[in-house]
Motif scaffolding. Structure first.
Motif, PDB file in Angstrom:
ATOM      1  N   ALA A 193      57.138 -13.837  44.551  1.00 47.38           N
ATOM      2  CA  ALA A 193      56.726 -12.656  43.794  1.00 47.38           C
ATOM      3  C   ALA A 193      58.016 -12.020  43.307  1.00 47.38           C
ATOM      4  CB  ALA A 193      55.958 -11.695  44.693  1.00 47.38           C
ATOM      5  N   GLU A 194      58.053 -11.752  42.025  1.00 50.58           N
ATOM      6  CA  GLU A 194      59.285 -11.260  41.417  1.00 50.58           C
ATOM      7  C   GLU A 194      59.031  -9.899  40.787  1.00 50.58           C
ATOM      8  OE1 GLU A 194      62.127 -13.997  38.939  1.00 50.58           O
ATOM      9  OE2 GLU A 194      60.788 -12.957  37.574  1.00 50.58           O
ATOM     10  N   GLN A 195      59.944  -8.984  41.062  1.00 48.34           N
ATOM     11  CA  GLN A 195      59.874  -7.659  40.445  1.00 48.34           C
ATOM     12  C   GLN A 195      61.226  -7.358  39.819  1.00 48.34           C
ATOM     13  OE1 GLN A 195      60.136  -4.224  42.950  1.00 48.34           O
ATOM     14  NE2 GLN A 195      58.736  -3.034  41.708  1.00 48.34           N
ATOM     15  N   ASN A 196      61.247  -7.077  38.559  1.00 47.37           N
ATOM     16  CA  ASN A 196      62.517  -6.820  37.864  1.00 47.37           C
ATOM     17  C   ASN A 196      63.543  -7.910  38.163  1.00 47.37           C
ATOM     18  OD1 ASN A 196      61.407  -4.440  36.931  1.00 47.37           O
ATOM     19  ND2 ASN A 196      62.194  -3.254  38.677  1.00 47.37           N
ATOM     20  N   SER A 197      63.126  -9.156  38.066  1.00 44.48           N
ATOM     21  CA  SER A 197      63.985 -10.335  38.281  1.00 44.48           C
ATOM     22  C   SER A 197      64.470 -10.477  39.714  1.00 44.48           C
ATOM     23  CB  SER A 197      65.219 -10.307  37.350  1.00 44.48           C
ATOM     24  OG  SER A 197      64.806 -10.195  36.030  1.00 44.48           O
ATOM     25  N   LYS A 198      63.887  -9.737  40.654  1.00 46.49           N
ATOM     26  CA  LYS A 198      64.291  -9.835  42.063  1.00 46.49           C
ATOM     27  C   LYS A 198      63.130 -10.419  42.867  1.00 46.49           C
ATOM     28  CE  LYS A 198      66.180  -7.075  45.818  1.00 46.49           C
ATOM     29  NZ  LYS A 198      65.279  -6.450  46.753  1.00 46.49           N
ATOM     30  N   VAL A 199      63.471 -11.340  43.792  1.00 56.74           N
ATOM     31  CA  VAL A 199      62.439 -11.913  44.650  1.00 56.74           C
ATOM     32  C   VAL A 199      62.059 -10.884  45.709  1.00 56.74           C
ATOM     33  CG1 VAL A 199      61.949 -13.715  46.351  1.00 56.74           C
ATOM     34  CG2 VAL A 199      63.186 -14.289  44.252  1.00 56.74           C
ATOM     35  N   VAL A 200      60.791 -10.448  45.674  1.00 60.88           N
ATOM     36  CA  VAL A 200      60.329  -9.429  46.632  1.00 60.88           C
ATOM     37  C   VAL A 200      59.195  -9.946  47.519  1.00 60.88           C
ATOM     38  CG1 VAL A 200      61.052  -7.468  45.214  1.00 60.88           C
ATOM     39  CG2 VAL A 200      58.753  -8.408  44.917  1.00 60.88           C
ATOM     40  N   GLY A 201      58.820 -11.190  47.320  1.00 60.71           N
ATOM     41  CA  GLY A 201      57.780 -11.780  48.159  1.00 60.71           C
ATOM     42  C   GLY A 201      57.853 -13.287  48.079  1.00 60.71           C
ATOM     43  N   HIS A 202      57.365 -13.925  49.123  1.00 56.70           N
ATOM     44  CA  HIS A 202      57.367 -15.403  49.145  1.00 56.70           C
ATOM     45  C   HIS A 202      56.242 -15.902  50.028  1.00 56.70           C
ATOM     46  CE1 HIS A 202      58.528 -19.366  50.878  1.00 56.70           C
ATOM     47  NE2 HIS A 202      58.668 -19.613  49.592  1.00 56.70           N
ATOM     48  N   ILE A 203      55.666 -17.027  49.637  1.00 56.03           N
ATOM     49  CA  ILE A 203      54.655 -17.685  50.467  1.00 56.03           C
ATOM     50  C   ILE A 203      54.863 -19.192  50.410  1.00 56.03           C
ATOM     51  CG2 ILE A 203      52.909 -17.884  48.627  1.00 56.03           C
ATOM     52  CD1 ILE A 203      50.791 -17.194  50.788  1.00 56.03           C
ATOM     53  N   ALA A 204      54.676 -19.822  51.560  1.00 54.00           N
ATOM     54  CA  ALA A 204      54.837 -21.283  51.662  1.00 54.00           C
ATOM     55  C   ALA A 204      53.523 -21.913  52.132  1.00 54.00           C
ATOM     56  CB  ALA A 204      55.942 -21.610  52.676  1.00 54.00           C
ATOM     57  N   PHE A 205      53.226 -23.072  51.571  1.00 49.57           N
ATOM     58  CA  PHE A 205      52.119 -23.902  52.045  1.00 49.57           C
ATOM     59  C   PHE A 205      52.674 -25.291  52.312  1.00 49.57           C
ATOM     60  CE2 PHE A 205      50.006 -20.612  49.657  1.00 49.57           C
ATOM     61  CZ  PHE A 205      48.798 -20.400  50.312  1.00 49.57           C
ATOM     62  N   SER A 206      52.221 -25.897  53.394  1.00 46.49           N
ATOM     63  CA  SER A 206      52.663 -27.263  53.711  1.00 46.49           C
ATOM     64  C   SER A 206      51.451 -28.079  54.151  1.00 46.49           C
ATOM     65  CB  SER A 206      53.730 -27.229  54.809  1.00 46.49           C
ATOM     66  OG  SER A 206      53.287 -26.445  55.890  1.00 46.49           O
ATOM     67  N   PRO A 207      51.574 -29.422  54.092  1.00 44.59           N
ATOM     68  CA  PRO A 207      50.431 -30.249  54.456  1.00 44.59           C
ATOM     69  C   PRO A 207      50.149 -30.201  55.952  1.00 44.59           C
ATOM     70  CG  PRO A 207      52.314 -31.597  53.778  1.00 44.59           C
ATOM     71  CD  PRO A 207      52.732 -30.189  53.631  1.00 44.59           C
ATOM     72  N   ALA A 208      48.880 -30.148  56.297  1.00 42.61           N
ATOM     73  CA  ALA A 208      48.469 -30.183  57.707  1.00 42.61           C
ATOM     74  C   ALA A 208      47.597 -31.420  57.887  1.00 42.61           C
ATOM     75  CB  ALA A 208      47.691 -28.922  58.052  1.00 42.61           C
ATOM     76  N   LYS A 209      47.399 -31.807  59.147  1.00 44.67           N
ATOM     77  CA  LYS A 209      46.709 -33.065  59.395  1.00 44.67           C
ATOM     78  C   LYS A 209      45.541 -32.857  60.345  1.00 44.67           C
ATOM     79  CE  LYS A 209      48.170 -37.820  60.266  1.00 44.67           C
ATOM     80  NZ  LYS A 209      47.697 -38.297  58.983  1.00 44.67           N
ATOM     81  N   PHE A 264      45.942 -27.894  54.414  1.00 40.52           N
ATOM     82  CA  PHE A 264      47.250 -27.241  54.249  1.00 40.52           C
ATOM     83  C   PHE A 264      47.387 -26.145  55.295  1.00 40.52           C
ATOM     84  CE2 PHE A 264      46.488 -29.095  50.149  1.00 40.52           C
ATOM     85  CZ  PHE A 264      47.746 -29.432  49.669  1.00 40.52           C
ATOM     86  N   SER A 265      48.646 -25.784  55.579  1.00 41.75           N
ATOM     87  CA  SER A 265      48.859 -24.585  56.379  1.00 41.75           C
ATOM     88  C   SER A 265      49.565 -23.551  55.516  1.00 41.75           C
ATOM     89  CB  SER A 265      49.659 -24.881  57.650  1.00 41.75           C
ATOM     90  OG  SER A 265      50.986 -25.189  57.337  1.00 41.75           O
ATOM     91  N   LEU A 266      49.246 -22.296  55.788  1.00 41.57           N
ATOM     92  CA  LEU A 266      49.835 -21.166  55.061  1.00 41.57           C
ATOM     93  C   LEU A 266      50.915 -20.553  55.944  1.00 41.57           C
ATOM     94  CD1 LEU A 266      47.779 -18.231  53.473  1.00 41.57           C
ATOM     95  CD2 LEU A 266      49.957 -17.896  54.608  1.00 41.57           C
ATOM     96  N   GLY A 267      52.084 -20.358  55.376  1.00 41.54           N
ATOM     97  CA  GLY A 267      53.130 -19.643  56.086  1.00 41.54           C
ATOM     98  C   GLY A 267      54.434 -20.425  56.132  1.00 41.54           C
ATOM     99  N   PRO A 268      55.523 -19.733  56.303  1.00 38.26           N
ATOM    100  CA  PRO A 268      55.632 -18.281  56.428  1.00 38.26           C
ATOM    101  C   PRO A 268      55.323 -17.547  55.112  1.00 38.26           C
ATOM    102  CG  PRO A 268      57.610 -19.386  57.275  1.00 38.26           C
ATOM    103  CD  PRO A 268      56.825 -20.411  56.542  1.00 38.26           C
ATOM    104  N   ILE A 269      54.958 -16.281  55.277  1.00 39.52           N
ATOM    105  CA  ILE A 269      54.776 -15.375  54.134  1.00 39.52           C
ATOM    106  C   ILE A 269      55.566 -14.107  54.419  1.00 39.52           C
ATOM    107  CG2 ILE A 269      52.544 -14.657  55.118  1.00 39.52           C
ATOM    108  CD1 ILE A 269      51.728 -13.736  52.293  1.00 39.52           C
ATOM    109  N   SER A 270      56.225 -13.608  53.404  1.00 42.13           N
ATOM    110  CA  SER A 270      57.064 -12.409  53.573  1.00 42.13           C
ATOM    111  C   SER A 270      56.984 -11.518  52.349  1.00 42.13           C
ATOM    112  CB  SER A 270      58.546 -12.789  53.714  1.00 42.13           C
ATOM    113  OG  SER A 270      58.746 -13.647  54.779  1.00 42.13           O
ATOM    114  N   VAL A 271      57.034 -10.233  52.594  1.00 42.26           N
ATOM    115  CA  VAL A 271      57.151  -9.260  51.505  1.00 42.26           C
ATOM    116  C   VAL A 271      58.289  -8.308  51.868  1.00 42.26           C
ATOM    117  CG1 VAL A 271      56.006  -7.313  50.347  1.00 42.26           C
ATOM    118  CG2 VAL A 271      54.742  -9.435  50.759  1.00 42.26           C
TER     119      VAL A 271
END
Ligand code: COA
Length: 179
Positions: free
Chosen positions: A59-75, A84-91
């Motif tokens: 998530a970008e605000q005024n060209s700055k990263v202010v949020g992020h979310i990751a998804f990876s494969p789960a089995k 898939f698994s969700l995380g980490p997520i940060s704001v």
């Protein structure tokens, strides 16, 4: 786009130019959380290194990263893929509670669903994730996780998985600490 409280944020896939900002943001967001392993930023790097960062959005605000979310494969233990698994997520701490996390989760879930995902798992507080349809299914939790914090979202209600495991990177301390 998110425009609560005069905040305008766009969500887009990460590029290599974001790697450092994502790591720093993740470290900051988890720093004071009692449940943090303090390795979340390393986990993201390790997932990326082994090609398991399936979806990584900023998530970008005024060209700055202010949020992020990751998804990876789960089995699934029944051998079926598509999980898939969700995380980490940060704001960014001072921007939390303004809908940025929700925008990241909803956008990410839509992307994996469009990619044919059967569903998504995570470890977290159900108080936050129930709004997206996640439910606690302790009997499906991997042994390494606290069952009461293990949640699942099935895109197709008829899909009944066996146990679902997170990507091995999440438990590979050598890989995580090798950052
Ligand atoms: C969790 C996080 C990503 C949410 O992002 P956000 O932008 O603050 O969330 P939103 O603005 O979309 O939603 C805010 C709502 O979530 C709730 N919420 C936030 N974190 C929560 C948590 N850990 N447990 C329960 N509810 C939570 C807030 O109370 C608020 O509730 P409301 O909508 O009823 O007022 C953010 O708080 C964060 O970066 N936390 C530190 C890192 C972290 O804990 N990541 C998740 C680990 S599972």
């Amino acid at each position: 786009m998110c425009s609560q409280l005069n905040i305008t944020v766009i969500v887009r896939p990460e590029t290599s130019a974001d790697y450092a900002a994502i790591g720093e943001l993740t470290e900051r967001a988890f720093r004071d959380r009692w449940y943090s392993s303090k390795t979340e930023h390393h986990i993201i790097n390790a997932l990326r290194r082994v090609g398991a960062l399936s979806v990584s959005l900023v998530a970008e605000q005024n060209s700055k990263v202010v949020g992020h979310i990751a998804f990876s494969p789960a089995k699934s233990s029944d051998g079926s893929d598509g999980w898939f698994s969700l995380g980490p997520i940060s704001v960014e701490p001072e921007l939390q509670g303004k809908g940025i996390g929700e925008l990241l989760v909803r956008t990410g879930l839509q992307i994996i669903q469009e990619q044919g995902a059967k569903g998504c798992i995570l470890v977290g507080d159900i108080g936050y994730y129930k709004r997206f349809g996640f439910i606690n299914v302790p009997e499906l939790a991997p042994e390494a996780e606290f069952a009461s914090y293990f949640h699942i979202l099935r895109f197709n209600e008829s899909t009944r998985p066996e146990k679902i495991e997170f990507h091995p990177v999440f438990h590979d301390t050598a890989l995580i600490n090798g950052n």
